[in-house]
Design an enzyme around this catalytic site. Structure first.
Site, PDB file in Angstrom:
ATOM      1  N   ASP A 116     -13.023 -31.792  44.777  1.00 50.54           N
ATOM      2  CA  ASP A 116     -14.184 -30.601  44.171  1.00 50.54           C
ATOM      3  C   ASP A 116     -14.658 -30.364  42.529  1.00 50.54           C
ATOM      4  OD1 ASP A 116     -15.623 -30.461  46.914  1.00 50.54           O
ATOM      5  OD2 ASP A 116     -14.331 -28.716  47.264  1.00 50.54           O
ATOM      6  N   ASP A 132     -21.522 -33.022  48.490  1.00 49.08           N
ATOM      7  CA  ASP A 132     -21.941 -32.052  48.846  1.00 49.08           C
ATOM      8  C   ASP A 132     -23.589 -31.654  48.393  1.00 49.08           C
ATOM      9  OD1 ASP A 132     -19.216 -31.726  49.837  1.00 49.08           O
ATOM     10  OD2 ASP A 132     -18.993 -30.067  48.516  1.00 49.08           O
TER      11      ASP A 132
END
Length: 161
Positions: A116, A132
């Site tokens: 991330d 995402d």
């Protein structure tokens, strides 16, 4: 396969490529835990490892994620093949959701975690990645399709774009 269906799968492939490229650049250029300002006051890049799902839910449950992702991906591919002429909103939405699922699946299989990096500076929100984002955009497109389809059904029309 028709040309239109190929386009939808190409969209997924390009988005997976963008996701993996962004993760590669993050790993190569930002130390784990380090934050770099990207768009001042709006977006920073923070390199994190996520062993769970959104907001680190179900952390460490990799087998669960493998099974769910394979099932979801097969269902999405089936729905896309079966319904690709139905609506551009629906098909693009499925393409985006598929890309997001595959993008994070690649990380889980290859690394044992998801990379991330996208951090919003203007609000407190969990750090996320391109995959995402494609999942969220895909779900929004599918909701738009559902709203338009319901509206068309009420007006007595058959199907929407």
């Amino acid at each position: 396969m028709t040309r239109l269906l190929v386009v939808y799968f190409l969209i997924s492939a390009l988005l997976v490529g963008l996701d993996q490229w962004s993760k590669y650049l993050t790993v190569q250029n930002i130390s784990l835990g380090e934050t770099k300002e990207f768009i001042p006051g709006f977006l920073s890049l923070t390199h994190l490892r996520n062993t769970g799902a959104a907001w680190s839910l179900l952390e460490g449950k990799m087998i669960f994620f493998y099974v769910i992702t394979v099932i979801v991906s097969v269902v999405i591919i089936y729905l896309l093949i079966k319904n690709y002429k139905k609506s551009i909103w629906y098909s693009v939405g499925l393409s985006f959701v598929l890309a997001g699922a595959i993008g994070n699946f690649i990380d889980r299989v290859r690394l044992g975690y998801v990379v991330d990096m996208l951090q919003t500076d203007f609000m407190n929100f969990p750090i996320f990645n391109v995959a995402d984002s494609t999942l969220v955009v895909g779900v929004i497109c599918i909701f738009i399709y559902l709203i338009l389809d319901e509206k068309a059904a009420k007006e007595g029309k058959n199907g929407t774009n």
